[in-house]
Design a protein around this motif. Sequence first.
Motif, PDB file in Angstrom:
ATOM      1  N   PRO A   1       0.814  -1.237   0.000  1.00 31.87           N
ATOM      2  CA  PRO A   1       0.000   0.000   0.000  1.00 31.87           C
ATOM      3  C   PRO A   1       0.833   1.265   0.000  1.00 31.87           C
ATOM      4  CG  PRO A   1      -0.099  -1.137   2.125  1.00 31.87           C
ATOM      5  CD  PRO A   1       0.551  -2.077   1.169  1.00 31.87           C
ATOM      6  N   LEU A   2       2.008   1.243   0.618  1.00 36.54           N
ATOM      7  CA  LEU A   2       2.834   2.446   0.664  1.00 36.54           C
ATOM      8  C   LEU A   2       3.286   2.852  -0.731  1.00 36.54           C
ATOM      9  CD1 LEU A   2       4.090   4.478   2.645  1.00 36.54           C
ATOM     10  CD2 LEU A   2       6.115   3.021   2.733  1.00 36.54           C
TER      11      LEU A   2
ATOM     12  N   ALA B   1       9.256   3.847  -2.890  1.00 38.00           N
ATOM     13  CA  ALA B   1       8.192   4.610  -2.238  1.00 38.00           C
ATOM     14  C   ALA B   1       8.779   5.599  -1.227  1.00 38.00           C
ATOM     15  CB  ALA B   1       7.214   3.662  -1.550  1.00 38.00           C
ATOM     16  N   LEU B   2       9.774   5.155  -0.456  1.00 37.44           N
ATOM     17  CA  LEU B   2      10.395   6.051   0.526  1.00 37.44           C
ATOM     18  C   LEU B   2      11.132   7.200  -0.161  1.00 37.44           C
ATOM     19  CD1 LEU B   2       9.623   3.778   2.461  1.00 37.44           C
ATOM     20  CD2 LEU B   2      11.870   4.009   3.512  1.00 37.44           C
TER      21      LEU B   2
ATOM     22  N   LEU C   1       0.615   8.346   5.378  1.00 36.34           N
ATOM     23  CA  LEU C   1       1.848   7.592   5.128  1.00 36.34           C
ATOM     24  C   LEU C   1       2.145   6.626   6.273  1.00 36.34           C
ATOM     25  CD1 LEU C   1       4.067  10.478   3.710  1.00 36.34           C
ATOM     26  CD2 LEU C   1       3.264   8.486   2.441  1.00 36.34           C
ATOM     27  N   GLY C   2       1.921   7.063   7.504  1.00 40.97           N
ATOM     28  CA  GLY C   2       2.173   6.200   8.653  1.00 40.97           C
ATOM     29  C   GLY C   2       1.265   4.987   8.661  1.00 40.97           C
ATOM     30  N   VAL C   3      -0.009   5.186   8.364  1.00 38.95           N
ATOM     31  CA  VAL C   3      -0.961   4.068   8.306  1.00 38.95           C
ATOM     32  C   VAL C   3      -0.572   3.107   7.188  1.00 38.95           C
ATOM     33  CG1 VAL C   3      -3.356   3.440   7.817  1.00 38.95           C
ATOM     34  CG2 VAL C   3      -2.853   5.363   9.337  1.00 38.95           C
ATOM     35  N   ALA C   4      -0.195   3.635   6.037  1.00 40.20           N
ATOM     36  CA  ALA C   4       0.203   2.782   4.912  1.00 40.20           C
ATOM     37  C   ALA C   4       1.459   1.983   5.248  1.00 40.20           C
ATOM     38  CB  ALA C   4       0.440   3.642   3.669  1.00 40.20           C
TER      39      ALA C   4
END
Length: 366
Positions: A271-272, A321-322, A337-340
Amino acid sequence: MPWVPPRRRDRWPRDPIARWAVRTGLSLPYLALAWLVVERGVSSRLNAATDEAGAAVEWGASTFGWVSEAYPPIPVGIAGVLPWGTAALSVVGALAAGPLLHSLVERLVRRDVPVPLVVLLIASVALTPLFGYLATEDLSGFLALALLVVALEGFLRFVTEADTEGGFQAGLLLGVAAACDVSSVVFALLLGASAPFVARARYRGVPAAGRATAAVLAFPAVAALLGWAFLEWRFSGTVLDSVLEAATVEHSGDNLGEAAVHVARTTLHLPLFYVCGALLTVRRPAALIAYLMPLPGLVVAAWLGLHTGAGATVVILSGLALLAVPARPSRGVALLLGVAAVAQVVVVWLVVTPNRLAGPWIALLF
């Protein structure tokens, strides 16, 4: 209003000793994992094949016929120099994990990403068992992946910030990666193929800008492969036999459609990657070419039977992604972003890992 590159923070350590201390600290968990691998007597066929090739290296010999068994030269050379077989390769891979994570942390910090979010984002890569498996059980593939991720960071800087140095950095790193794993040549060629589109937007009206950009990105990797082919032909009479033998076939016999399904199935559990891609599309749509380019590279490499799989897909796309995380994210974007990131760790552990190489590996370790 023209886009202004994000300001860079000076609070990240610049002293070389401090930087290497950070990298060593990030390597410590994987060094502990490498010790556990050795203590439990777990050794993958990937590192075993590299160690076997390293044993065939005859340093100081008057003939060089052994080069037909010595691809990829960097990991095989390491295996040929170090004692203790696959245990040493696990330690070297664990040490390489620190600089890779350090490069991701450094980019996030310099883009003013909040520290708690940096921790979660790095955890989405570092805490997946596939990352630990590759670091300690596949030196050749992991070195290539680490170099590829850092090369993609340079390519993104070239696309989004007109940073010419980033383009040269990407090309040179891909050239070194080609000496670690042949699948890197596929990514270099695809990045080179995308260069004319990037150059058209970046250097509009400049003659031959597309060809020059493509050469910068693709030439080092292609030159490394062709140079090895010549070396092998000159001293052993074969051409690329060692390259074909070293290529690890995970989905042998797949057609192009089946290879695409394998890559898409793994990508659906990241997901991220989708969240960062959506944010990049909103802010810098021109960079979407660079962001999506690894996908066809993974498909082509799997189709050709090269050294790719779920682990490579997870590490490359998670690292990418990062690299695409926006600078100074708002509170809402940071929460998303944290949840993903948390969701990705859970999904990779529960869905991707049990069906892949790392599943049996974890069972043997624990």
